[in-house]
Design a protein around this motif. Structure first.
Motif, short mmCIF file in Angstrom:
data_model
loop_
_atom_site.label_atom_id
_atom_site.label_comp_id
_atom_site.label_asym_id
_atom_site.label_seq_id
_atom_site.Cartn_x
_atom_site.Cartn_y
_atom_site.Cartn_z
N VAL A 101 0.84 -1.19 0.00
CA VAL A 101 0.00 0.00 0.00
C VAL A 101 0.87 1.24 0.00
O VAL A 101 1.96 1.25 0.56
CB VAL A 101 -0.95 0.04 1.21
CG1 VAL A 101 -2.00 -1.05 1.11
CG2 VAL A 101 -0.19 -0.07 2.52
N SER A 102 0.37 2.31 -0.61
CA SER A 102 1.14 3.55 -0.68
C SER A 102 1.01 4.37 0.60
O SER A 102 1.95 5.04 1.01
CB SER A 102 0.71 4.37 -1.88
OG SER A 102 -0.69 4.63 -1.82
N SER A 103 -0.15 4.30 1.22
CA SER A 103 -0.37 5.09 2.43
C SER A 103 0.22 4.40 3.65
O SER A 103 0.04 3.19 3.83
CB SER A 103 -1.87 5.30 2.65
OG SER A 103 -2.12 5.81 3.94
N LYS A 104 0.86 5.16 4.50
CA LYS A 104 1.48 4.58 5.69
C LYS A 104 0.47 4.07 6.70
O LYS A 104 0.80 3.24 7.55
CB LYS A 104 2.40 5.60 6.36
CG LYS A 104 3.70 5.83 5.64
CD LYS A 104 4.63 6.71 6.47
CE LYS A 104 5.96 6.89 5.78
NZ LYS A 104 6.89 7.71 6.59
N GLU A 105 -0.79 4.56 6.62
CA GLU A 105 -1.77 4.17 7.64
C GLU A 105 -2.93 3.36 7.08
O GLU A 105 -3.84 3.00 7.82
CB GLU A 105 -2.30 5.42 8.34
CG GLU A 105 -1.23 6.25 9.03
CD GLU A 105 -0.34 5.45 9.97
OE1 GLU A 105 -0.83 4.48 10.59
OE2 GLU A 105 0.85 5.77 10.08
N ARG A 106 -2.91 3.02 5.82
CA ARG A 106 -4.03 2.29 5.23
C ARG A 106 -4.02 0.83 5.68
O ARG A 106 -2.97 0.17 5.69
CB ARG A 106 -3.99 2.35 3.71
CG ARG A 106 -5.22 1.73 3.07
CD ARG A 106 -5.24 1.93 1.57
NE ARG A 106 -6.50 1.49 0.98
CZ ARG A 106 -6.77 1.53 -0.32
NH1 ARG A 106 -5.88 2.00 -1.17
NH2 ARG A 106 -7.93 1.09 -0.78
N ILE A 107 -5.22 0.36 5.99
CA ILE A 107 -5.41 -1.04 6.39
C ILE A 107 -6.55 -1.60 5.57
O ILE A 107 -7.60 -0.96 5.45
CB ILE A 107 -5.73 -1.16 7.90
CG1 ILE A 107 -4.51 -0.79 8.75
CG2 ILE A 107 -6.18 -2.57 8.23
CD1 ILE A 107 -4.79 -0.78 10.23
N ARG A 108 -6.37 -2.79 5.04
CA ARG A 108 -7.43 -3.45 4.29
C ARG A 108 -7.69 -4.83 4.88
O ARG A 108 -6.79 -5.45 5.46
CB ARG A 108 -7.05 -3.55 2.80
CG ARG A 108 -6.92 -2.18 2.18
CD ARG A 108 -6.82 -2.21 0.68
NE ARG A 108 -5.53 -2.63 0.19
CZ ARG A 108 -5.14 -2.49 -1.07
NH1 ARG A 108 -5.95 -1.94 -1.95
NH2 ARG A 108 -3.95 -2.91 -1.44
N THR A 109 -8.91 -5.32 4.72
CA THR A 109 -9.30 -6.57 5.37
C THR A 109 -9.65 -7.69 4.39
O THR A 109 -9.84 -8.82 4.81
CB THR A 109 -10.51 -6.34 6.29
OG1 THR A 109 -11.61 -5.89 5.49
CG2 THR A 109 -10.20 -5.29 7.34
N GLY A 110 -9.71 -7.40 3.12
CA GLY A 110 -10.07 -8.42 2.14
C GLY A 110 -8.89 -9.27 1.73
O GLY A 110 -7.79 -8.76 1.52
N THR A 111 -9.11 -10.57 1.59
CA THR A 111 -8.02 -11.46 1.21
C THR A 111 -7.44 -11.07 -0.15
O THR A 111 -6.24 -11.20 -0.38
CB THR A 111 -8.48 -12.91 1.17
OG1 THR A 111 -9.61 -13.03 0.28
CG2 THR A 111 -8.90 -13.40 2.55
#
Length: 127
Positions: A101-111
């Protein structure tokens, strides 16, 4: 490319604790948000917890909130999952995964968002 190797799984009684670790190869560990997923027999792989590239942001699935804690050590290229108050329904193969991810704080939950996966480690909770 990132290679991920999990460790720390095992057999534990209900109410006990385990700590999973995931070691990442490569020099770009801080380019990846990291996540833990699990898959029980006959079920789909599901999100457990994730942590941002910086480590400042975390997110847990409702089923583990208040019991599991994800953390990372960017100096050692490792991510950990501390699991407390384990229940029989936590029994599964646990996978570590890396999300570019490009953002330092982005979180994603999808496999489908995760680019690299470890081989998994078995966690069995006996009741």
């Amino acid at each position: 490319q990132v290679q991920l190797v999990e460790s720390g799984g095992g057999l534990v009684q209900a109410g006990g604790s385990l700590r999973l670790s995931c070691a990442a190869s490569g020099r770009t560990f801080t380019s990846y948000a990291m996540g833990w997923f699990r898959q029980a027999p006959g079920k789909e792989r599901e999100f457990v917890a994730a942590i941002s590239r910086s480590g400042a942001s975390t997110y847990n699935a409702d089923s583990v909130k208040g019991r599991f804690t994800i953390s990372r050590d960017n100096a050692k290229n490792t991510v950990s999952l501390q699991m407390n108050s384990l229940k029989s329904e936590d029994t599964a193969v646990y996978y570590c995964a890396a999300d570019l991810v490009s953002s330092k704080e982005r979180i994603r939950t999808g496999t489908g968002s995760y680019d690299y996966w470890g081989q998994g480690t078995q966690v069995t909770v006996s009741s």
